[in-house]
Scaffold this motif. Structure first.
Motif, PDB file in Angstrom:
ATOM      1  N   ASP A 130       0.845  -1.183   0.000  1.00 43.83           N
ATOM      2  CA  ASP A 130       0.000   0.000   0.000  1.00 43.83           C
ATOM      3  C   ASP A 130       0.884   1.237   0.000  1.00 43.83           C
ATOM      4  N   THR A 131       1.004   1.882  -1.159  1.00 43.63           N
ATOM      5  CA  THR A 131       1.852   3.068  -1.259  1.00 43.63           C
ATOM      6  C   THR A 131       1.029   4.338  -1.434  1.00 43.63           C
ATOM      7  N   ASP A 132      -0.233   4.300  -1.061  1.00 45.75           N
ATOM      8  CA  ASP A 132      -1.044   5.513  -1.130  1.00 45.75           C
ATOM      9  C   ASP A 132      -0.511   6.522  -0.122  1.00 45.75           C
ATOM     10  N   LYS A 133      -0.189   7.699  -0.617  1.00 47.01           N
ATOM     11  CA  LYS A 133       0.375   8.743   0.242  1.00 47.01           C
ATOM     12  C   LYS A 133      -0.644   9.162   1.291  1.00 47.01           C
ATOM     13  N   LEU A 134      -0.185   9.226   2.546  1.00 44.94           N
ATOM     14  CA  LEU A 134      -1.048   9.662   3.639  1.00 44.94           C
ATOM     15  C   LEU A 134      -1.038  11.181   3.781  1.00 44.94           C
ATOM     16  N   LEU A 164       8.696   8.441   5.133  1.00 47.00           N
ATOM     17  CA  LEU A 164       8.462   6.999   5.153  1.00 47.00           C
ATOM     18  C   LEU A 164       7.148   6.691   5.865  1.00 47.00           C
ATOM     19  N   SER A 165       6.935   7.298   7.018  1.00 46.86           N
ATOM     20  CA  SER A 165       5.695   7.082   7.767  1.00 46.86           C
ATOM     21  C   SER A 165       4.467   7.563   7.004  1.00 46.86           C
ATOM     22  N   ALA A 166       4.626   8.644   6.242  1.00 48.68           N
ATOM     23  CA  ALA A 166       3.518   9.224   5.482  1.00 48.68           C
ATOM     24  C   ALA A 166       3.383   8.626   4.080  1.00 48.68           C
ATOM     25  N   ARG A 167       4.279   7.696   3.741  1.00 50.67           N
ATOM     26  CA  ARG A 167       4.312   7.093   2.393  1.00 50.67           C
ATOM     27  C   ARG A 167       4.477   8.156   1.310  1.00 50.67           C
ATOM     28  N   ASP A 168       5.251   9.183   1.622  1.00 49.43           N
ATOM     29  CA  ASP A 168       5.528  10.245   0.651  1.00 49.43           C
ATOM     30  C   ASP A 168       6.775   9.853  -0.145  1.00 49.43           C
ATOM     31  N   ILE A 169       6.557   9.053  -1.158  1.00 44.78           N
ATOM     32  CA  ILE A 169       7.643   8.504  -1.959  1.00 44.78           C
ATOM     33  C   ILE A 169       8.418   9.603  -2.683  1.00 44.78           C
ATOM     34  N   ASP A 170       7.743  10.654  -3.090  1.00 45.99           N
ATOM     35  CA  ASP A 170       8.431  11.748  -3.798  1.00 45.99           C
ATOM     36  C   ASP A 170       9.487  12.404  -2.909  1.00 45.99           C
ATOM     37  N   THR A 171       9.144  12.668  -1.658  1.00 49.52           N
ATOM     38  CA  THR A 171      10.121  13.271  -0.753  1.00 49.52           C
ATOM     39  C   THR A 171      11.230  12.279  -0.432  1.00 49.52           C
ATOM     40  N   MET A 172      10.880  11.012  -0.214  1.00 54.24           N
ATOM     41  CA  MET A 172      11.914  10.002   0.040  1.00 54.24           C
ATOM     42  C   MET A 172      12.920   9.957  -1.105  1.00 54.24           C
ATOM     43  N   ARG A 173      12.415   9.968  -2.324  1.00 55.63           N
ATOM     44  CA  ARG A 173      13.280   9.919  -3.509  1.00 55.63           C
ATOM     45  C   ARG A 173      14.145  11.173  -3.603  1.00 55.63           C
ATOM     46  N   ALA A 174      13.575  12.322  -3.302  1.00 51.75           N
ATOM     47  CA  ALA A 174      14.290  13.597  -3.447  1.00 51.75           C
ATOM     48  C   ALA A 174      15.462  13.726  -2.483  1.00 51.75           C
ATOM     49  N   ILE A 175      15.403  13.070  -1.329  1.00 56.96           N
ATOM     50  CA  ILE A 175      16.468  13.230  -0.339  1.00 56.96           C
ATOM     51  C   ILE A 175      17.325  11.978  -0.194  1.00 56.96           C
ATOM     52  N   SER A 176      17.218  11.076  -1.168  1.00 56.24           N
ATOM     53  CA  SER A 176      18.012   9.847  -1.186  1.00 56.24           C
ATOM     54  C   SER A 176      18.820   9.783  -2.470  1.00 56.24           C
ATOM     55  N   SER A 177      19.963   9.100  -2.400  1.00 60.39           N
ATOM     56  CA  SER A 177      20.671   8.800  -3.646  1.00 60.39           C
ATOM     57  C   SER A 177      19.804   7.805  -4.422  1.00 60.39           C
ATOM     58  N   GLY A 212      12.276  -5.483  -3.135  1.00 57.28           N
ATOM     59  CA  GLY A 212      12.609  -6.629  -2.305  1.00 57.28           C
ATOM     60  C   GLY A 212      11.586  -6.894  -1.225  1.00 57.28           C
ATOM     61  N   PRO A 213      11.727  -8.041  -0.561  1.00 55.01           N
ATOM     62  CA  PRO A 213      10.744  -8.459   0.437  1.00 55.01           C
ATOM     63  C   PRO A 213      10.732  -7.588   1.686  1.00 55.01           C
ATOM     64  N   ASP A 214      11.825  -6.877   1.923  1.00 52.78           N
ATOM     65  CA  ASP A 214      11.938  -6.061   3.124  1.00 52.78           C
ATOM     66  C   ASP A 214      11.835  -4.573   2.795  1.00 52.78           C
ATOM     67  N   ALA A 215      11.225  -4.259   1.675  1.00 51.29           N
ATOM     68  CA  ALA A 215      11.131  -2.863   1.243  1.00 51.29           C
ATOM     69  C   ALA A 215      10.406  -2.032   2.296  1.00 51.29           C
ATOM     70  N   ALA A 216      11.129  -1.069   2.838  1.00 54.56           N
ATOM     71  CA  ALA A 216      10.546  -0.235   3.896  1.00 54.56           C
ATOM     72  C   ALA A 216       9.279   0.453   3.417  1.00 54.56           C
ATOM     73  N   ILE A 217       9.238   0.843   2.171  1.00 56.92           N
ATOM     74  CA  ILE A 217       8.081   1.555   1.629  1.00 56.92           C
ATOM     75  C   ILE A 217       6.821   0.699   1.720  1.00 56.92           C
ATOM     76  N   CYS A 218       6.960  -0.601   1.506  1.00 54.92           N
ATOM     77  CA  CYS A 218       5.794  -1.489   1.518  1.00 54.92           C
ATOM     78  C   CYS A 218       5.545  -2.135   2.875  1.00 54.92           C
ATOM     79  N   ASN A 219       6.614  -2.418   3.613  1.00 52.70           N
ATOM     80  CA  ASN A 219       6.496  -3.244   4.801  1.00 52.70           C
ATOM     81  C   ASN A 219       6.118  -2.476   6.072  1.00 52.70           C
ATOM     82  N   LEU A 220       6.383  -1.193   6.106  1.00 52.25           N
ATOM     83  CA  LEU A 220       6.174  -0.420   7.325  1.00 52.25           C
ATOM     84  C   LEU A 220       4.690  -0.139   7.588  1.00 52.25           C
TER      85      LEU A 220
END
Length: 156
Positions: free
Chosen positions: A29-33, A56-69, A79-87
């Motif tokens: 579930d990657t719907d942004k909160l 990560l907690s808000a599932r804001d993938i755009d911000t996660m991507r912007a501040i990560s390499s 992967g099976p342990d993807a923080a985006i999906c598993n948290l």
């Protein structure tokens, strides 16, 4: 087998593959909160880590991507342990003071480590247990004119 039979078989295989892929993706579930602001230019490494954990907690993938390499983000997204999906949740977050480090994938000239602790709940325990965890984020940049990016993470 004639052309019509081959086409029918290919279509059936395609429909089955799409069904499998769609059903496995529905678990994630990657719907942004909510939207988490990208830290301002010049933000400290600990501020970037706070924004990342909030995103990560808000599932804001755009911000996660912007501040990560790019490499770090791809590892977190798959992967099976993807923080985006598993948290499910992060609570009681404590962020330490950044300190200099020499390790850093990607050849960054300036590297900082930020240690954190939190209480985490996940759908499935893979590499981390539910409950209290100590963790660390490694950030890098090449000059004071660049923003800090999260480049790696692991047990602090």
């Amino acid at each position: 087998m004639n052309f019509s039979d081959m086409r029918s078989t290919a279509l059936t295989v395609f429909v089955i593959l799409v069904s499998i892929l769609t059903s496995s993706c529905s678990v994630c579930d990657t719907d942004k909160l909510r939207d988490i602001p990208i830290p301002a230019a010049g933000s400290s490494p600990d501020r970037v880590v706070r924004a990342y954990l909030d995103a990560l907690s808000a599932r804001d993938i755009d911000t996660m991507r912007a501040i990560s390499s790019a490499n770090f983000f791809e590892r977190q997204a798959g992967g099976p342990d993807a923080a985006i999906c598993n948290l499910i949740s992060l609570e009681k977050i404590s962020i330490g003071t950044p300190h200099s480090d020499v390790y850093g994938p990607g050849g960054y000239r300036q590297v900082r480590t930020v240690l954190v602790s939190f209480v985490m709940e996940q759908h499935e325990e893979v590499s981390m247990e539910n409950g209290w965890n100590a963790w660390g984020y490694i950030l890098g940049r090449n000059s004071v004119h660049e923003p800090w990016l999260i480049i790696d993470a692991g047990v602090g």
